[in-house]
Design an enzyme around this catalytic site. Structure first.
Site, PDB file in Angstrom:
ATOM      1  N   THR A   1       0.803  -1.344  -0.024  1.00 16.39           N
ATOM      2  CA  THR A   1      -0.004   0.039  -0.284  1.00 16.39           C
ATOM      3  C   THR A   1       0.956   1.339   0.085  1.00 16.39           C
ATOM      4  OG1 THR A   1      -1.523  -1.048   1.395  1.00 16.39           O
ATOM      5  CG2 THR A   1      -1.781   1.242   1.484  1.00 16.39           C
ATOM      6  N   GLY A   2       0.332   2.439  -0.730  1.00 20.57           N
ATOM      7  CA  GLY A   2       0.990   3.469  -0.710  1.00 20.57           C
ATOM      8  C   GLY A   2       1.390   3.921  -2.005  1.00 20.57           C
TER       9      GLY A   2
ATOM     10  N   THR B   1       4.415   4.927  -3.569  1.00 23.28           N
ATOM     11  CA  THR B   1       5.775   4.024  -4.308  1.00 23.28           C
ATOM     12  C   THR B   1       5.262   2.714  -4.740  1.00 23.28           C
ATOM     13  OG1 THR B   1       7.305   5.491  -3.038  1.00 23.28           O
ATOM     14  CG2 THR B   1       7.968   3.580  -4.266  1.00 23.28           C
TER      15      THR B   1
ATOM     16  N   ASP C   1       6.398  -3.728  -0.537  1.00 22.92           N
ATOM     17  CA  ASP C   1       5.527  -2.688   0.284  1.00 22.92           C
ATOM     18  C   ASP C   1       6.600  -1.648   0.413  1.00 22.92           C
ATOM     19  OD1 ASP C   1       3.508  -1.630   1.460  1.00 22.92           O
ATOM     20  OD2 ASP C   1       3.307  -3.622   2.661  1.00 22.92           O
ATOM     21  N   GLY C   2       6.016  -0.547   1.074  1.00 20.91           N
ATOM     22  CA  GLY C   2       6.632   0.850   1.376  1.00 20.91           C
ATOM     23  C   GLY C   2       6.937   0.748   2.857  1.00 20.91           C
TER      24      GLY C   2
ATOM     25  N   GLY D   1       2.497   1.954   8.281  1.00 18.24           N
ATOM     26  CA  GLY D   1       1.066   2.134   8.949  1.00 18.24           C
ATOM     27  C   GLY D   1       0.495   3.597   8.861  1.00 18.24           C
TER      28      GLY D   1
ATOM     29  N   GLY E   1      -0.551   4.585   5.933  1.00 19.11           N
ATOM     30  CA  GLY E   1      -1.723   4.340   5.475  1.00 19.11           C
ATOM     31  C   GLY E   1      -3.053   3.525   6.251  1.00 19.11           C
TER      32      GLY E   1
ATOM     33  N   GLU F   1      -0.863  -5.573   6.004  1.00 19.69           N
ATOM     34  CA  GLU F   1       0.639  -5.614   5.311  1.00 19.69           C
ATOM     35  C   GLU F   1       1.425  -6.732   6.165  1.00 19.69           C
ATOM     36  OE1 GLU F   1       0.612  -1.104   3.795  1.00 19.69           O
ATOM     37  OE2 GLU F   1       1.442  -1.483   5.633  1.00 19.69           O
TER      38      GLU F   1
END
Length: 237
Positions: A33-34, A36, A90-91, A104, A106, A112
């Site tokens: 999520t995010g 990038t 993931d970022g 976290g 987001g 995640e």
């Protein structure tokens, strides 16, 4: 207006693409999520469309990741339907020298953590501003909490030396609600000296579902930097 692309946006795109380029045909991929990671999902979709990549399935960590994956034509699966995961991308909001993370921002850190810890390889995509000497120095620690337990959990966190605040919505009245229907407390600790111990201590508080400390989970960090106005990517493994 300059016709040149924003170097920060370009750097995020290149880090996202570098992670997507590591995914091989036939893989089951955790989709983070995010901003990038959104570029990673886009580039995975483009590799599928071009035929360069075949037969991958994605496991989304959030509603955002699920929507993006469908938009870019990535077939989705669930944890009920698979027996392994090859890679998760993931970022992170902070990365320390031991590759421990705070995530976290987001409010998706619970899903995640489930997905990222199941993957054979967990690749983190960040820009250099996310690198810190000690976790908690620039970012508050998110803790997902069952709504009925908000007050006792905040009291327990205060006894641990944390300063908790309930995360409120932006362009929405009231608190942020996670994809699981819970609330998020953001906690300021003066110093997180032992991330592994704090991760366990927080998760042992009744009513806490999960917190944003990811200790010993990341395998590879792809860091985007801008040098002389140009985006570069370096690896921390």
């Amino acid at each position: 207006m300059s016709s040149e692309q924003d170097p920060v946006k370009l750097m995020k795109q290149q880090v996202g693409k570098a992670a997507a380029d590591r995914v091989q045909s036939g893989s089951i991929v955790g989709l983070g999520t995010g901003s990038t990671t959104a570029y990673t999902i886009q580039y995975l979709g483009e590799r599928l469309q071009s035929g360069e990549l075949k037969d991958i399935k994605g496991v989304p960590t959030s509603f955002q990741a699920s929507v993006l994956a469908k938009q870019y034509g990535i077939p989705l699966t669930t944890l009920d339907e698979i027996d392994h995961m090859d890679v998760a991308i993931d970022g992170a909001d902070e990365v320390d020298p031991n590759k421990n993370l705070i995530k976290g921002g987001g409010a998706a850190h619970t899903r995640e953590k489930i997905v990222d810890t199941l993957a054979d390889q967990f690749i983190v995509v960040v820009d250099s501003s996310k690198l810190v000497e000690k976790l908690g120095s620039t970012f508050l620690l998110p803790v997902e909490v069952l709504p009925l337990a908000i007050t006792p959990v905040m009291q327990k966190i205060e006894k641990l030396g944390g300063k908790p605040t309930l995360r409120m919505g932006v362009k929405k009245a009231g608190p942020v609600i996670t994809d699981q229907g819970n609330m998020v407390i953001d906690v300021k600790f003066d110093s997180i000296d032992n991330p592994a111990e704090l991760e366990q201590t927080l998760n042992n508080i009744p009513g806490v579902l999960e917190n944003g400390l990811f200790v010993g989970v990341a395998d590879l960090i792809l860091v985007g930097e801008i040098k002389d106005g140009k985006p570069l990517i370096r690896e921390i493994s």
